[in-house]
Enzyme design. Sequence first.
Site, PDB file in Angstrom:
ATOM      1  N   LYS A  65      -1.356  -4.288  -1.963  1.00  0.00           N
ATOM      2  CA  LYS A  65      -1.251  -2.921  -2.475  1.00  0.00           C
ATOM      3  C   LYS A  65      -1.456  -2.830  -4.001  1.00  0.00           C
ATOM      4  O   LYS A  65      -2.049  -1.879  -4.492  1.00  0.00           O
ATOM      5  CB  LYS A  65       0.099  -2.304  -2.091  1.00  0.00           C
ATOM      6  CG  LYS A  65       0.218  -2.006  -0.593  1.00  0.00           C
ATOM      7  CD  LYS A  65       1.529  -1.295  -0.286  1.00  0.00           C
ATOM      8  CE  LYS A  65       1.717  -1.143   1.207  1.00  0.00           C
ATOM      9  NZ  LYS A  65       2.949  -0.422   1.541  1.00  0.00           N
ATOM     10  N   ASP A 101       2.772   6.491   1.251  1.00  0.00           N
ATOM     11  CA  ASP A 101       4.145   6.195   1.694  1.00  0.00           C
ATOM     12  C   ASP A 101       5.101   7.308   1.250  1.00  0.00           C
ATOM     13  O   ASP A 101       6.052   7.641   1.949  1.00  0.00           O
ATOM     14  CB  ASP A 101       4.633   4.858   1.119  1.00  0.00           C
ATOM     15  CG  ASP A 101       4.115   3.676   1.930  1.00  0.00           C
ATOM     16  OD1 ASP A 101       3.715   3.881   3.095  1.00  0.00           O
ATOM     17  OD2 ASP A 101       4.113   2.558   1.393  1.00  0.00           O
TER      18      ASP A 101
END
Length: 282
Positions: A65, A101
């Site tokens: 990420k 997220d």
Amino acid sequence: MKKAFVVGHPIKHSRSPLIHGYWLKQHGLEGSYERIDVPPAEFADFLKSFASKGYAGGNVTIPHKEAAFAGVEKRTARAERLKAVNTLWVEDGVLWGDNTDVLGFMAHLDQSLGQGWEQTVETALVIGAGGAARAIVAGLQDRPIARILIANRTFEKAEELVRDLRMEGGAVLQALPWEDLARAVAEAGLIVNTTSLGMAGQPPLDIDLSTAPKNAVVADIVYVPLKTPILAKAEALGLRTVDGLGMLLHQAVPGFAHWFGVMPQVTPDLRKLIVTDIEAAK
Ligand code: NAP
């Protein structure tokens, strides 16, 4: 045919193909969504080459990420704040990155508790200070919550999170040592576990919830098992609970819309499909 992927290392346990496969079928779209295992040393090359292999974009998971954040050409404001990217797409030849997220967690809270739930929450307690905790704190900062406490085993990481995410005029962010967890529980209208404790194969998160306010909400972002020990404890005390699966489902929505051009819905049927898969893996 449009193609998308989830890239990580390892990647074989990812449930994202099930989610996107369900939506492709539901909408009668010709497309594919596949797992791609890429070791860290090869990730930068992968980022540069996926579009030429016909992929419209994809999801990024552990451990890529931060590398995805560094490698994209443009980022959404959310990704910029969190310094992590989990969704990639190409727009007018430019490689974009977002962090969904944040949206995933907040959308699930809204869907589970109903809009306006935050009006009774003055203090939120976030347990953990890893990548997911950052997304959750950022999401909570967009709501009218006065104070967000962050308790982490490694206190310095909680302090670092507070330094990175603090916003002028926003909620007060406060790092707490692990020993202060019990005290913080008594003050929190929302308690969120973002550590990996409680996950299958890990010890449970050992906290006393009996001092939590009677109208407190306890949320977990761990979703295997679906009912983690802390959620079971909260339920036994009559507290409202929110499980971790909804975050996984909702974070997938923006990516699908980018790659396949349809805004999908998180439905009870989709949830059932993933629950069945989790149960079958036991
Ligand atoms: P991460 O960056 O590695 O952070 C892990 C966190 O857990 C840190 O705060 C760490 O504390 C804490 N921790 C680990 N072992 C511990 C222990 N024995 N005692 C106390 N604290 C401990 O991981 P992440 O990406 O934030 O993910 C955390 C969890 O969330 C994982 O279980 C992941 O599967 C889940 N997750 C779920 C979703 C979803 O969609 N539902 C999305 C993202 C992540 P230290 O700083 O002290 O090490």
